[in-house]
Design an enzyme around this catalytic site. Structure first.
Site, short mmCIF file in Angstrom:
data_model
loop_
_atom_site.label_atom_id
_atom_site.label_comp_id
_atom_site.label_asym_id
_atom_site.label_seq_id
_atom_site.Cartn_x
_atom_site.Cartn_y
_atom_site.Cartn_z
N ASP A 10 0.86 -1.17 0.00
CA ASP A 10 0.00 0.00 0.00
C ASP A 10 0.91 1.24 0.00
O ASP A 10 2.08 1.16 0.36
CB ASP A 10 -0.87 -0.06 1.26
N ASP A 12 -0.25 5.03 0.90
CA ASP A 12 -0.52 6.05 1.92
C ASP A 12 -0.67 5.40 3.31
O ASP A 12 -1.51 4.52 3.50
CB ASP A 12 -1.80 6.82 1.56
MG LIG Z 1 -3.01 3.03 3.55
#
Ligand SMILES: [Mg+2]
Length: 181
Positions: A10, A12
């Site tokens: 992932d 962010d």
């Molecule tokens: Mg995230």
């Protein structure tokens, strides 16, 4: 058969600070330990592949070009520390606005696309992120998932669904597990 292993990351809250609908490249900040962790993957020959939901594009909060600019900035920051990402994929959709898609996490679409593009063996790969939706595709596709306590991880970790996943403080710890497996 020379299929590769990958760690699906992932973005962010996992690699960089989660600023919600990030559109300014100057605001991109690496989380502590991320560059050394990616360097370890790079040196081990394990692909580092970003898969990120960017519903801000569907919502009109940022443009595709602004997203790409933040991604380039992330790559610059990593390159300055001798680390790299091997590929990145993003879902620009939001079902309520753009209709159903299979690329928005936890959907498997982008992982399957990456596997085709890069010759990845999904069953021997890892899923790493700060939300359950970052790791849950591992259940469908094989492989293993690690939930991080960075980003939104402290809110996700107490959820009952989190019990079945390995939970670690940060990306560097997750990568140590991957390399020891
Ligand atoms: Mg995230």
């Amino acid at each position: 058969m020379s299929q590769k292993r990958a760690v699906f990351l992932d973005r962010d809250g996992t690699l960089i600070e989660d600023l919600h609908y990030l559109r300014d490249p100057a605001a991109v900040r690496l989380l502590p330990g991320v560059a050394p962790a990616l360097r370890m993957l790079n040196e081990a020959g394990i692909l580092a592949v970003v898969v990120t939901n960017q519903s801000g594009i569907a919502r009109g909060r940022l443009t595709e070009a602004e997203y790409q600019a933040t991604q380039r900035r992330l790559e610059e920051l990593l390159a300055a520390e001798g680390a790299r990402l091997d590929a990145h994929y993003h879902c620009p959709h939001l079902p309520e606005i753009t209709g159903p898609c299979d690329c928005r996490k936890p959907g498997p679409g982008l992982y399957r696309e990456a596997a085709r593009d890069l010759d990845i063996d999904l069953a021997s790969s890892w899923w790493v992120g700060d939300r359950l939706r970052d790791v849950s595709a591992a259940r469908l596709l094989g492989g293993r998932g690690v939930l991080l306590l960075t980003g939104s991880g402290r809110e996700e970790a107490p959820l009952p669904e989190a019990r079945s996943w390995l939970i670690v403080p940060d990306l560097e710890t997750a990568v140590r597990h991957v390399l020891a497996a």
